[in-house]
Design an enzyme around this catalytic site. Sequence first.
Site, PDB file in Angstrom:
ATOM      1  N   ASN A   1       0.874  -1.179   0.000  1.00  0.00           N
ATOM      2  CA  ASN A   1       0.000   0.000   0.000  1.00  0.00           C
ATOM      3  C   ASN A   1       0.908   1.225   0.000  1.00  0.00           C
ATOM      4  OD1 ASN A   1      -1.778   2.061   0.538  1.00  0.00           O
ATOM      5  ND2 ASN A   1      -2.325   1.358   2.592  1.00  0.00           N
TER       6      ASN A   1
ATOM      7  N   LYS B   1       0.153   4.276  -0.330  1.00  0.00           N
ATOM      8  CA  LYS B   1      -0.494   5.463   0.257  1.00  0.00           C
ATOM      9  C   LYS B   1      -0.254   6.691  -0.646  1.00  0.00           C
ATOM     10  CE  LYS B   1      -0.235   3.251   4.716  1.00  0.00           C
ATOM     11  NZ  LYS B   1      -0.131   3.346   6.156  1.00  0.00           N
TER      12      LYS B   1
ATOM     13  N   HIS C   1      -9.548   1.122   4.675  1.00  0.00           N
ATOM     14  CA  HIS C   1      -8.298   1.293   5.427  1.00  0.00           C
ATOM     15  C   HIS C   1      -8.551   2.236   6.606  1.00  0.00           C
ATOM     16  CE1 HIS C   1      -4.235   2.496   6.455  1.00  0.00           C
ATOM     17  NE2 HIS C   1      -3.832   1.395   5.841  1.00  0.00           N
TER      18      HIS C   1
ATOM     19  N   GLU D   1      -6.941   4.601   7.773  1.00  0.00           N
ATOM     20  CA  GLU D   1      -6.716   6.032   7.488  1.00  0.00           C
ATOM     21  C   GLU D   1      -7.928   6.636   6.787  1.00  0.00           C
ATOM     22  OE1 GLU D   1      -2.941   5.490   5.533  1.00  0.00           O
ATOM     23  OE2 GLU D   1      -2.056   4.933   7.463  1.00  0.00           O
TER      24      GLU D   1
ATOM     25  N   GLU E   1      -5.628  -5.026  10.566  1.00  0.00           N
ATOM     26  CA  GLU E   1      -4.619  -3.994  10.777  1.00  0.00           C
ATOM     27  C   GLU E   1      -4.922  -3.213  12.051  1.00  0.00           C
ATOM     28  OE1 GLU E   1      -2.490  -2.832   6.933  1.00  0.00           O
ATOM     29  OE2 GLU E   1      -4.252  -1.561   7.095  1.00  0.00           O
TER      30      GLU E   1
ATOM     31  N   GLY F   1       2.368   2.159  10.759  1.00  0.00           N
ATOM     32  CA  GLY F   1       3.345   3.234  10.618  1.00  0.00           C
ATOM     33  C   GLY F   1       4.068   3.593  11.904  1.00  0.00           C
TER      34      GLY F   1
ATOM     35  N   SER G   1       3.209  -2.240  10.415  1.00  0.00           N
ATOM     36  CA  SER G   1       4.657  -2.300  10.681  1.00  0.00           C
ATOM     37  C   SER G   1       5.271  -3.649  10.296  1.00  0.00           C
ATOM     38  CB  SER G   1       4.961  -1.941  12.138  1.00  0.00           C
ATOM     39  OG  SER G   1       4.575  -0.596  12.395  1.00  0.00           O
TER      40      SER G   1
HETATM   41  P1  PGA Z   1       2.719   0.163   7.671  1.00  0.00           P
HETATM   42  O1  PGA Z   1       1.277   0.404   7.018  1.00  0.00           O
HETATM   43  O2  PGA Z   1       3.264  -1.109   7.084  1.00  0.00           O
HETATM   44  O3  PGA Z   1       3.528   1.371   7.263  1.00  0.00           O
HETATM   45  O4  PGA Z   1       2.543   0.069   9.139  1.00  0.00           O
HETATM   46  C1  PGA Z   1       0.382  -0.660   6.827  1.00  0.00           C
HETATM   47  C2  PGA Z   1      -0.903  -0.162   6.211  1.00  0.00           C
HETATM   48  O5  PGA Z   1      -1.335   0.946   6.540  1.00  0.00           O
HETATM   49  O6  PGA Z   1      -1.514  -0.850   5.384  1.00  0.00           O
END
Ligand code: PGA
Length: 260
Positions: free
Chosen positions: A14, A16, A100, A102, A172, A178, A218
Amino acid sequence: MAADPSRTPLIAGNWKMHKTAPEAAELARALREALDGAPGVDVVLCPPFTALGAVGEALRGSTLALGAQNLHWEAQGAYTGEISAAMLLDAGCRYVIVGHSERRQFFAETDETVARKVRAALGAGLTPIVCVGERWEEREAGLTHALVKRQVAAALEGIGAEAIAGLAVAYEPVWAIGTGRAATPADAALVIGTIRETVAGLSGAGAAARLRILYGGSVSPANISDFMDAPGVDGALVGGASLKADSFVGIVRAAMAVRA
Ligand code: PGA
Protein backbone atom coordinates in the site's frame (compact mmCIF):
# COMPACT_ATOMS: atom_id res chain seq x y z
CA MET A 1 -7.36 -22.85 12.37
CA ALA A 2 -3.83 -23.28 10.98
CA ALA A 3 -2.72 -21.59 7.78
CA ASP A 4 -4.15 -23.67 5.03
CA PRO A 5 -1.77 -24.48 2.17
CA SER A 6 -4.72 -24.26 -0.24
CA ARG A 7 -4.84 -20.49 0.39
CA THR A 8 -2.16 -18.81 -1.71
CA PRO A 9 -0.37 -16.19 0.40
CA LEU A 10 -1.00 -12.60 -0.65
CA ILE A 11 1.47 -9.77 -0.10
CA ALA A 12 0.11 -6.33 -1.00
CA GLY A 13 2.03 -3.05 -0.97
CA ASN A 14 0.00 0.00 0.00
CA TRP A 15 1.97 2.97 -1.29
CA LYS A 16 -0.49 5.46 0.26
CA MET A 17 0.11 9.07 -0.87
CA HIS A 18 3.65 8.45 -2.05
CA LYS A 19 5.31 8.60 -5.47
CA THR A 20 4.67 10.46 -8.70
CA ALA A 21 3.92 8.34 -11.75
CA PRO A 22 7.58 8.18 -12.91
CA GLU A 23 8.77 7.29 -9.40
CA ALA A 24 6.06 4.65 -9.06
CA ALA A 25 6.90 3.14 -12.46
CA GLU A 26 10.55 2.90 -11.48
CA LEU A 27 9.72 1.01 -8.28
CA ALA A 28 7.27 -1.24 -10.14
CA ARG A 29 9.93 -2.11 -12.73
CA ALA A 30 12.41 -2.99 -9.99
CA LEU A 31 9.82 -5.19 -8.24
CA ARG A 32 8.87 -6.88 -11.49
CA GLU A 33 12.52 -7.63 -12.18
CA ALA A 34 12.89 -9.29 -8.78
CA LEU A 35 9.50 -10.93 -8.30
CA ASP A 36 7.90 -11.74 -11.66
CA GLY A 37 6.97 -15.41 -11.70
CA ALA A 38 7.67 -15.86 -7.99
CA PRO A 39 5.90 -19.13 -7.22
CA GLY A 40 3.41 -19.67 -4.45
CA VAL A 41 2.60 -16.07 -3.61
CA ASP A 42 0.30 -13.40 -5.04
CA VAL A 43 1.94 -9.95 -5.14
CA VAL A 44 -0.17 -6.80 -5.47
CA LEU A 45 1.03 -3.19 -5.81
CA CYS A 46 -1.36 -0.39 -4.82
CA PRO A 47 0.00 2.98 -5.98
CA PRO A 48 -1.92 6.27 -5.83
CA PHE A 49 -4.64 6.76 -8.49
CA THR A 50 -2.41 9.06 -10.59
CA ALA A 51 0.22 6.33 -10.92
CA LEU A 52 -2.11 3.42 -11.76
CA GLY A 53 -1.57 3.86 -15.50
CA ALA A 54 2.22 3.99 -15.28
CA VAL A 55 2.45 1.08 -12.82
CA GLY A 56 -0.05 -0.96 -14.84
CA GLU A 57 2.13 -0.41 -17.90
CA ALA A 58 5.27 -1.42 -15.98
CA LEU A 59 3.59 -4.63 -14.75
CA ARG A 60 1.88 -5.60 -18.01
CA GLY A 61 2.36 -9.31 -18.79
CA SER A 62 3.92 -10.03 -15.38
CA THR A 63 2.50 -12.01 -12.47
CA LEU A 64 2.41 -8.89 -10.28
CA ALA A 65 -1.10 -7.46 -9.98
CA LEU A 66 -2.27 -3.87 -9.76
CA GLY A 67 -4.53 -2.62 -6.99
CA ALA A 68 -6.05 0.70 -5.94
CA GLN A 69 -6.34 2.17 -2.46
CA ASN A 70 -9.98 3.24 -2.49
CA LEU A 71 -13.08 3.51 -4.67
CA HIS A 72 -16.54 5.04 -4.65
CA TRP A 73 -19.61 2.81 -4.40
CA GLU A 74 -21.61 4.40 -7.21
CA ALA A 75 -20.97 3.43 -10.81
CA GLN A 76 -20.83 7.05 -11.97
CA GLY A 77 -22.31 10.43 -11.21
CA ALA A 78 -21.76 13.83 -9.65
CA TYR A 79 -19.16 12.79 -7.04
CA THR A 80 -16.32 15.25 -7.49
CA GLY A 81 -12.96 13.72 -6.75
CA GLU A 82 -14.16 10.12 -6.62
CA ILE A 83 -13.24 7.07 -8.69
CA SER A 84 -15.54 4.16 -9.57
CA ALA A 85 -14.89 0.43 -9.65
CA ALA A 86 -15.29 0.40 -13.44
CA MET A 87 -12.63 3.11 -13.74
CA LEU A 88 -10.23 1.03 -11.64
CA LEU A 89 -10.93 -2.03 -13.74
CA ASP A 90 -10.32 0.03 -16.86
CA ALA A 91 -6.99 1.21 -15.38
CA GLY A 92 -5.94 -2.43 -15.07
CA CYS A 93 -6.69 -3.02 -11.38
CA ARG A 94 -7.60 -6.44 -10.07
CA TYR A 95 -7.63 -5.53 -6.39
CA VAL A 96 -8.79 -2.58 -4.29
CA ILE A 97 -8.13 -1.77 -0.64
CA VAL A 98 -11.40 -0.91 1.12
CA GLY A 99 -11.93 0.67 4.52
CA HIS A 100 -8.30 1.29 5.43
CA SER A 101 -8.15 2.81 8.91
CA GLU A 102 -6.72 6.03 7.49
CA ARG A 103 -9.89 6.33 5.37
CA ARG A 104 -12.05 5.59 8.40
CA GLN A 105 -10.09 8.01 10.60
CA PHE A 106 -9.42 10.96 8.29
CA PHE A 107 -12.16 10.66 5.66
CA ALA A 108 -15.14 9.64 7.77
CA GLU A 109 -15.62 6.20 6.28
CA THR A 110 -18.05 4.10 8.26
CA ASP A 111 -18.97 0.42 8.35
CA GLU A 112 -21.85 1.33 6.04
CA THR A 113 -19.76 3.06 3.37
CA VAL A 114 -17.18 0.29 3.60
CA ALA A 115 -19.95 -2.27 2.97
CA ARG A 116 -21.16 -0.33 -0.07
CA LYS A 117 -17.65 -0.15 -1.44
CA VAL A 118 -17.08 -3.88 -0.96
CA ARG A 119 -20.26 -4.59 -2.94
CA ALA A 120 -19.29 -2.15 -5.69
CA ALA A 121 -15.84 -3.71 -6.00
CA LEU A 122 -17.20 -7.27 -6.15
CA GLY A 123 -19.88 -6.21 -8.61
CA ALA A 124 -17.20 -4.95 -10.99
CA GLY A 125 -15.06 -8.08 -10.61
CA LEU A 126 -12.40 -6.48 -8.40
CA THR A 127 -11.04 -8.30 -5.36
CA PRO A 128 -11.50 -6.11 -2.28
CA ILE A 129 -8.91 -6.19 0.49
CA VAL A 130 -11.18 -5.21 3.38
CA CYS A 131 -9.36 -3.60 6.30
CA VAL A 132 -10.46 -3.94 9.91
CA GLY A 133 -8.73 -3.29 13.22
CA GLU A 134 -8.94 -1.65 16.59
CA ARG A 135 -7.46 1.56 18.00
CA TRP A 136 -5.17 1.43 21.01
CA GLU A 137 -7.89 2.67 23.41
CA GLU A 138 -10.21 -0.05 22.12
CA ARG A 139 -7.54 -2.69 22.69
CA GLU A 140 -6.88 -1.35 26.19
CA ALA A 141 -10.61 -1.52 26.91
CA GLY A 142 -10.71 -5.17 25.85
CA LEU A 143 -12.90 -4.43 22.82
CA THR A 144 -10.64 -5.75 20.05
CA HIS A 145 -12.47 -8.97 19.24
CA ALA A 146 -15.97 -7.49 19.49
CA LEU A 147 -15.01 -4.52 17.33
CA VAL A 148 -13.37 -6.60 14.64
CA LYS A 149 -16.37 -8.93 14.56
CA ARG A 150 -18.65 -5.94 14.09
CA GLN A 151 -16.50 -4.49 11.31
CA VAL A 152 -16.30 -7.81 9.46
CA ALA A 153 -20.01 -8.56 9.81
CA ALA A 154 -20.92 -5.06 8.58
CA ALA A 155 -18.53 -5.11 5.64
CA LEU A 156 -19.68 -8.52 4.41
CA GLU A 157 -23.38 -8.30 5.13
CA GLY A 158 -25.53 -9.67 2.36
CA ILE A 159 -22.62 -10.95 0.29
CA GLY A 160 -22.81 -14.52 -0.95
CA ALA A 161 -20.49 -17.22 0.37
CA GLU A 162 -18.83 -17.68 -3.03
CA ALA A 163 -17.88 -13.98 -3.26
CA ILE A 164 -16.66 -13.92 0.34
CA ALA A 165 -14.42 -16.90 -0.29
CA GLY A 166 -12.70 -14.96 -3.08
CA LEU A 167 -11.94 -11.74 -1.22
CA ALA A 168 -9.30 -10.79 1.30
CA VAL A 169 -9.56 -9.27 4.77
CA ALA A 170 -6.63 -7.41 6.33
CA TYR A 171 -6.43 -7.25 10.11
CA GLU A 172 -4.62 -3.99 10.78
CA PRO A 173 -4.51 -2.80 14.38
CA VAL A 174 -4.55 0.99 14.03
CA TRP A 175 -1.85 1.46 16.68
CA ALA A 176 0.53 -0.77 14.71
CA ILE A 177 0.28 1.15 11.45
CA GLY A 178 3.34 3.23 10.62
CA THR A 179 4.58 3.08 14.20
CA GLY A 180 7.24 0.40 14.02
CA ARG A 181 5.32 -1.36 16.78
CA ALA A 182 3.77 -4.42 15.14
CA ALA A 183 1.30 -6.68 16.91
CA THR A 184 2.81 -9.92 18.13
CA PRO A 185 2.23 -12.76 15.66
CA ALA A 186 0.37 -14.65 18.40
CA ASP A 187 -2.00 -11.72 18.96
CA ALA A 188 -2.54 -11.24 15.26
CA ALA A 189 -3.31 -14.95 14.93
CA LEU A 190 -5.89 -14.74 17.71
CA VAL A 191 -7.74 -11.85 16.10
CA ILE A 192 -7.47 -13.47 12.69
CA GLY A 193 -9.02 -16.58 14.25
CA THR A 194 -11.92 -14.45 15.43
CA ILE A 195 -12.33 -13.02 11.93
CA ARG A 196 -12.40 -16.50 10.40
CA GLU A 197 -14.93 -17.69 12.97
CA THR A 198 -17.09 -14.64 12.29
CA VAL A 199 -17.04 -15.37 8.57
CA ALA A 200 -17.80 -19.03 9.22
CA GLY A 201 -20.81 -17.98 11.28
CA LEU A 202 -22.04 -15.66 8.56
CA SER A 203 -21.22 -17.57 5.42
CA GLY A 204 -20.31 -21.10 6.37
CA ALA A 205 -17.11 -22.97 7.11
CA GLY A 206 -16.34 -23.49 3.43
CA ALA A 207 -16.16 -19.76 2.62
CA ALA A 208 -14.22 -19.07 5.82
CA ALA A 209 -11.68 -21.75 4.96
CA ARG A 210 -11.04 -20.19 1.54
CA LEU A 211 -10.98 -16.52 2.59
CA ARG A 212 -7.50 -15.02 2.79
CA ILE A 213 -6.81 -13.02 5.94
CA LEU A 214 -3.73 -10.79 6.03
CA TYR A 215 -1.96 -9.02 8.85
CA GLY A 216 -0.93 -5.35 8.43
CA GLY A 217 0.88 -2.87 10.65
CA SER A 218 4.66 -2.30 10.68
CA VAL A 219 5.39 -5.45 8.68
CA SER A 220 9.09 -5.60 7.76
CA PRO A 221 11.60 -8.06 6.32
CA ALA A 222 12.59 -8.79 9.94
CA ASN A 223 9.15 -9.84 11.19
CA ILE A 224 7.29 -11.20 8.15
CA SER A 225 8.47 -14.79 8.67
CA ASP A 226 7.01 -14.87 12.17
CA PHE A 227 3.66 -13.58 10.88
CA MET A 228 3.63 -16.11 8.04
CA ASP A 229 4.31 -18.84 10.57
CA ALA A 230 1.39 -17.80 12.77
CA PRO A 231 -1.77 -19.90 12.45
CA GLY A 232 -4.28 -18.59 9.94
CA VAL A 233 -2.17 -15.68 8.64
CA ASP A 234 -2.30 -15.72 4.83
CA GLY A 235 -0.07 -12.77 4.02
CA ALA A 236 0.46 -9.09 4.70
CA LEU A 237 -0.64 -5.61 3.78
CA VAL A 238 2.56 -3.58 3.84
CA GLY A 239 2.80 0.20 4.00
CA GLY A 240 6.18 1.84 4.72
CA ALA A 241 8.26 -1.21 3.84
CA SER A 242 6.59 -1.46 0.41
CA LEU A 243 8.06 1.87 -0.73
CA LYS A 244 11.56 0.53 -1.31
CA ALA A 245 12.35 -2.36 -3.62
CA ASP A 246 14.81 -4.01 -1.24
CA SER A 247 12.49 -4.19 1.72
CA PHE A 248 9.40 -5.25 -0.24
CA VAL A 249 11.34 -7.92 -2.14
CA GLY A 250 12.73 -9.11 1.20
CA ILE A 251 9.23 -9.44 2.58
CA VAL A 252 7.89 -11.35 -0.41
CA ARG A 253 10.89 -13.71 -0.51
CA ALA A 254 10.68 -14.40 3.22
CA ALA A 255 6.96 -15.13 2.89
CA MET A 256 7.67 -17.54 0.04
CA ALA A 257 10.39 -19.27 2.05
CA VAL A 258 8.03 -19.89 4.98
CA ARG A 259 5.44 -21.48 2.74
CA ALA A 260 7.81 -23.34 0.38
P1 PGA B 1 2.72 0.16 7.67
O1 PGA B 1 1.28 0.40 7.02
O2 PGA B 1 3.26 -1.11 7.08
O3 PGA B 1 3.53 1.37 7.26
O4 PGA B 1 2.54 0.07 9.14
C1 PGA B 1 0.38 -0.66 6.83
C2 PGA B 1 -0.90 -0.16 6.21
O5 PGA B 1 -1.33 0.95 6.54
O6 PGA B 1 -1.51 -0.85 5.38
